[in-house]
Scaffold this active site. Structure first.
Site, PDB file in Angstrom:
ATOM      1  N   VAL A  26     -40.298 -26.577  20.703  1.00 20.67           N
ATOM      2  CA  VAL A  26     -39.402 -25.647  21.397  1.00 20.67           C
ATOM      3  C   VAL A  26     -39.760 -24.213  21.020  1.00 20.67           C
ATOM      4  O   VAL A  26     -39.710 -23.301  21.845  1.00 20.67           O
ATOM      5  CB  VAL A  26     -37.928 -25.951  21.059  1.00 20.67           C
ATOM      6  CG1 VAL A  26     -36.997 -24.946  21.731  1.00 20.67           C
ATOM      7  CG2 VAL A  26     -37.559 -27.369  21.475  1.00 20.67           C
ATOM      8  N   GLN A  27     -40.154 -24.024  19.761  1.00 19.62           N
ATOM      9  CA  GLN A  27     -40.513 -22.677  19.300  1.00 19.62           C
ATOM     10  C   GLN A  27     -41.652 -22.087  20.128  1.00 19.62           C
ATOM     11  O   GLN A  27     -41.607 -20.915  20.540  1.00 19.62           O
ATOM     12  CB  GLN A  27     -40.909 -22.711  17.822  1.00 19.62           C
ATOM     13  CG  GLN A  27     -39.754 -22.883  16.854  1.00 19.62           C
ATOM     14  CD  GLN A  27     -39.357 -24.330  16.633  1.00 19.62           C
ATOM     15  OE1 GLN A  27     -39.743 -25.237  17.377  1.00 19.62           O
ATOM     16  NE2 GLN A  27     -38.582 -24.575  15.580  1.00 19.62           N
ATOM     17  N   HIS A  62     -30.802 -33.467  22.621  1.00 20.37           N
ATOM     18  CA  HIS A  62     -31.567 -34.677  22.359  1.00 20.37           C
ATOM     19  C   HIS A  62     -31.263 -35.815  23.330  1.00 20.37           C
ATOM     20  O   HIS A  62     -30.115 -36.020  23.738  1.00 20.37           O
ATOM     21  CB  HIS A  62     -31.304 -35.152  20.928  1.00 20.37           C
ATOM     22  CG  HIS A  62     -31.671 -34.137  19.894  1.00 20.37           C
ATOM     23  ND1 HIS A  62     -32.950 -33.684  19.722  1.00 20.37           N
ATOM     24  CD2 HIS A  62     -30.910 -33.466  18.992  1.00 20.37           C
ATOM     25  CE1 HIS A  62     -32.983 -32.789  18.749  1.00 20.37           C
ATOM     26  NE2 HIS A  62     -31.748 -32.634  18.291  1.00 20.37           N
ATOM     27  N   ARG A  87     -41.943 -37.086  24.386  1.00 18.57           N
ATOM     28  CA  ARG A  87     -40.487 -37.068  24.275  1.00 18.57           C
ATOM     29  C   ARG A  87     -39.905 -36.270  25.444  1.00 18.57           C
ATOM     30  O   ARG A  87     -40.609 -35.534  26.142  1.00 18.57           O
ATOM     31  CB  ARG A  87     -40.037 -36.436  22.958  1.00 18.57           C
ATOM     32  CG  ARG A  87     -40.385 -34.955  22.834  1.00 18.57           C
ATOM     33  CD  ARG A  87     -39.758 -34.325  21.603  1.00 18.57           C
ATOM     34  NE  ARG A  87     -40.049 -32.888  21.532  1.00 18.57           N
ATOM     35  CZ  ARG A  87     -39.491 -32.048  20.658  1.00 18.57           C
ATOM     36  NH1 ARG A  87     -38.622 -32.506  19.770  1.00 18.57           N
ATOM     37  NH2 ARG A  87     -39.809 -30.770  20.660  1.00 18.57           N
ATOM     38  N   THR A 120      -4.183  -0.403  27.653  1.00 22.28           N
ATOM     39  CA  THR A 120      -5.084  -1.460  28.112  1.00 22.28           C
ATOM     40  C   THR A 120      -4.722  -1.926  29.523  1.00 22.28           C
ATOM     41  O   THR A 120      -5.589  -2.388  30.262  1.00 22.28           O
ATOM     42  CB  THR A 120      -5.066  -2.666  27.148  1.00 22.28           C
ATOM     43  OG1 THR A 120      -3.773  -3.255  27.129  1.00 22.28           O
ATOM     44  CG2 THR A 120      -5.445  -2.221  25.736  1.00 22.28           C
ATOM     45  N   ASP A 121      -3.454  -1.801  29.906  1.00 21.67           N
ATOM     46  CA  ASP A 121      -3.070  -2.140  31.276  1.00 21.67           C
ATOM     47  C   ASP A 121      -3.720  -1.176  32.270  1.00 21.67           C
ATOM     48  O   ASP A 121      -4.110  -1.579  33.371  1.00 21.67           O
ATOM     49  CB  ASP A 121      -1.549  -2.108  31.423  1.00 21.67           C
ATOM     50  CG  ASP A 121      -1.092  -2.648  32.766  1.00 21.67           C
ATOM     51  OD1 ASP A 121      -1.237  -3.868  32.996  1.00 21.67           O
ATOM     52  OD2 ASP A 121      -0.617  -1.844  33.602  1.00 21.67           O
ATOM     53  N   LYS A 161      -9.519  -4.029  26.802  1.00 19.63           N
ATOM     54  CA  LYS A 161      -8.916  -5.116  27.558  1.00 19.63           C
ATOM     55  C   LYS A 161      -9.971  -6.186  27.783  1.00 19.63           C
ATOM     56  O   LYS A 161     -11.102  -5.877  28.182  1.00 19.63           O
ATOM     57  CB  LYS A 161      -8.408  -4.608  28.910  1.00 19.63           C
ATOM     58  CG  LYS A 161      -7.417  -5.544  29.602  1.00 19.63           C
ATOM     59  CD  LYS A 161      -6.039  -5.462  28.958  1.00 19.63           C
ATOM     60  CE  LYS A 161      -4.977  -6.097  29.847  1.00 19.63           C
ATOM     61  NZ  LYS A 161      -3.635  -6.005  29.245  1.00 19.63           N
ATOM     62  N   ASN A 218     -31.982 -27.579  21.213  1.00 19.36           N
ATOM     63  CA  ASN A 218     -32.788 -28.749  21.565  1.00 19.36           C
ATOM     64  C   ASN A 218     -31.836 -29.916  21.806  1.00 19.36           C
ATOM     65  O   ASN A 218     -31.379 -30.569  20.877  1.00 19.36           O
ATOM     66  CB  ASN A 218     -33.772 -29.066  20.435  1.00 19.36           C
ATOM     67  CG  ASN A 218     -34.774 -30.127  20.835  1.00 19.36           C
ATOM     68  OD1 ASN A 218     -34.806 -30.559  21.982  1.00 19.36           O
ATOM     69  ND2 ASN A 218     -35.592 -30.552  19.886  1.00 19.36           N
ATOM     70  N   PHE A 236     -43.622 -33.204  19.143  1.00 22.58           N
ATOM     71  CA  PHE A 236     -43.280 -32.492  17.909  1.00 22.58           C
ATOM     72  C   PHE A 236     -43.912 -33.272  16.755  1.00 22.58           C
ATOM     73  O   PHE A 236     -43.547 -34.419  16.491  1.00 22.58           O
ATOM     74  CB  PHE A 236     -41.765 -32.416  17.733  1.00 22.58           C
ATOM     75  CG  PHE A 236     -41.338 -31.529  16.602  1.00 22.58           C
ATOM     76  CD1 PHE A 236     -41.765 -30.209  16.515  1.00 22.58           C
ATOM     77  CD2 PHE A 236     -40.493 -32.020  15.610  1.00 22.58           C
ATOM     78  CE1 PHE A 236     -41.356 -29.383  15.478  1.00 22.58           C
ATOM     79  CE2 PHE A 236     -40.080 -31.217  14.551  1.00 22.58           C
ATOM     80  CZ  PHE A 236     -40.515 -29.893  14.498  1.00 22.58           C
TER      81      PHE A 236
END
Length: 307
Positions: free
Chosen positions: A235-236, A264, A180, A61-62, A13, A262, A163
């Site tokens: 970012v890495q 922008h 940046r 599932t109920d 569910k 990332n 970067f």
């Protein structure tokens, strides 16, 4: 195996929404509320239902939905989302002989206590931003896997990001920069070194406390000190330092996966028809855009971990 066909199946569910309020917590006057969206998948021996229409082994599932509400009611004390997922997993694998495993996924909505006149309100809450998640797998044999996480954790810094010196070819137009904006919406998932349900009772783990500390550590590593911050060359690199910080701080965390798009902020320069400058960019006016965006993700795992 049925009629020469191998079948692998699970059923469950999804999107079971439940809110639980605990009144006057710890003998005080403050209420606590959680709102969860629960997903349940059962691994069970119900091959006849597929092969011959015999539903005698199927857990409806109920029934799973109703079980969520019953177990929420039975939690007389405040529980972390991970603990509640373990409660559900243990129930399904022990209550039903044909169920060999249960996978429980829960997303917690970020209700936060409001502050009025400098004081936390007793029963007032506001909706926050990032979501708390967990995925718990319980097997009938007692094995256990617990993954915690957070999603939509948005962070931004206006400077101390760059970067440069990346691959250049005939398709490259992006210039090198040491100045940046850096913005992202983090999804983080960390797996505990737990192996069995028995470990939960033997060693108390405060999932909520660890979750809060992981969130704070990710942010503090991303931003750096309040005065001056820290430079991010990519970012890495920032992702790696964030994941490494979590593994270094929490011995019970065996691995962590981070996904950091990332997002922008593009510099705005405007010129008129006669080439006159209308807006001259000076690290001040940007166009925010989240499409398309760079996607950086990685998993950090302890060298000694077998996960």
């Amino acid at each position: 195996m049925a009629e020469g066909i191998k079948l692998e199946q699970k059923h469950g569910k999804s999107r079971v929404r439940v809110a639980r309020v605990w009144r006057n917590v710890n003998g005080g006057s403050s209420d606590v509320i959680v709102e969860w969206k629960v997903g349940i998948s059962l691994l069970s021996d119900c091959l006849p239902a597929y092969a011959s229409g015999d539903n005698s082994a199927i857990v409806a599932t109920d029934t799973m939905k109703n079980t969520v509400y019953v177990k929420a009611k039975e939690c007389s004390e405040v529980v972390a989302v991970e603990d509640f997922a373990i409660v559900l997993g243990k129930h399904f694998t022990s209550f039903y002989p044909q169920v060999s495993g249960a996978i429980i996924k829960i997303i917690e909505k970020p209700w936060e206590r409001v502050v009025v006149d400098g004081r936390p309100h007793e029963h007032g809450f506001k909706l926050g931003s990032e979501k708390r998640t967990t995925k718990v797998t319980v097997k009938k044999c007692g094995s256990l896997e617990v993954e915690s996480g957070l999603e939509e954790f948005a962070l931004l810094k206006t400077t101390k990001s760059g970067f440069e010196r990346f691959v250049r070819d005939k398709y490259t137009i992006l210039p090198d920069t040491r100045e940046r904006m850096l913005a992202t919406e983090i999804s983080a998932f960390w797996r505990y070194d737990l192996k069995s349900v028995a470990e939960i009772s033997e060693k108390s783990i405060s999932f909520s406390e660890i979750h809060s500390e992981v969130k704070n550590l990710l942010a503090s590593t991303f931003f750096g000190p309040a005065n001056g911050g820290v430079y991010s060359p990519s970012v890495q690199n920032t992702l790696f330092l964030m994941g490494k910080a979590v593994l270094n701080r929490f011995s019970r965390v065996a691995s962590i996966h981070l996904r950091m798009p990332n997002i922008h902020f593009l510099p705005v320069n405007l010129r008129g028809r006669d080439n006159q400058i209308i807006v001259q960019f000076a690290d001040d006016v940007y166009t925010p855009t989240d499409e398309p965006h760079g996607t950086i993700e990685a998993t950090l795992t302890r060298a000694s971990s077998k996960l």
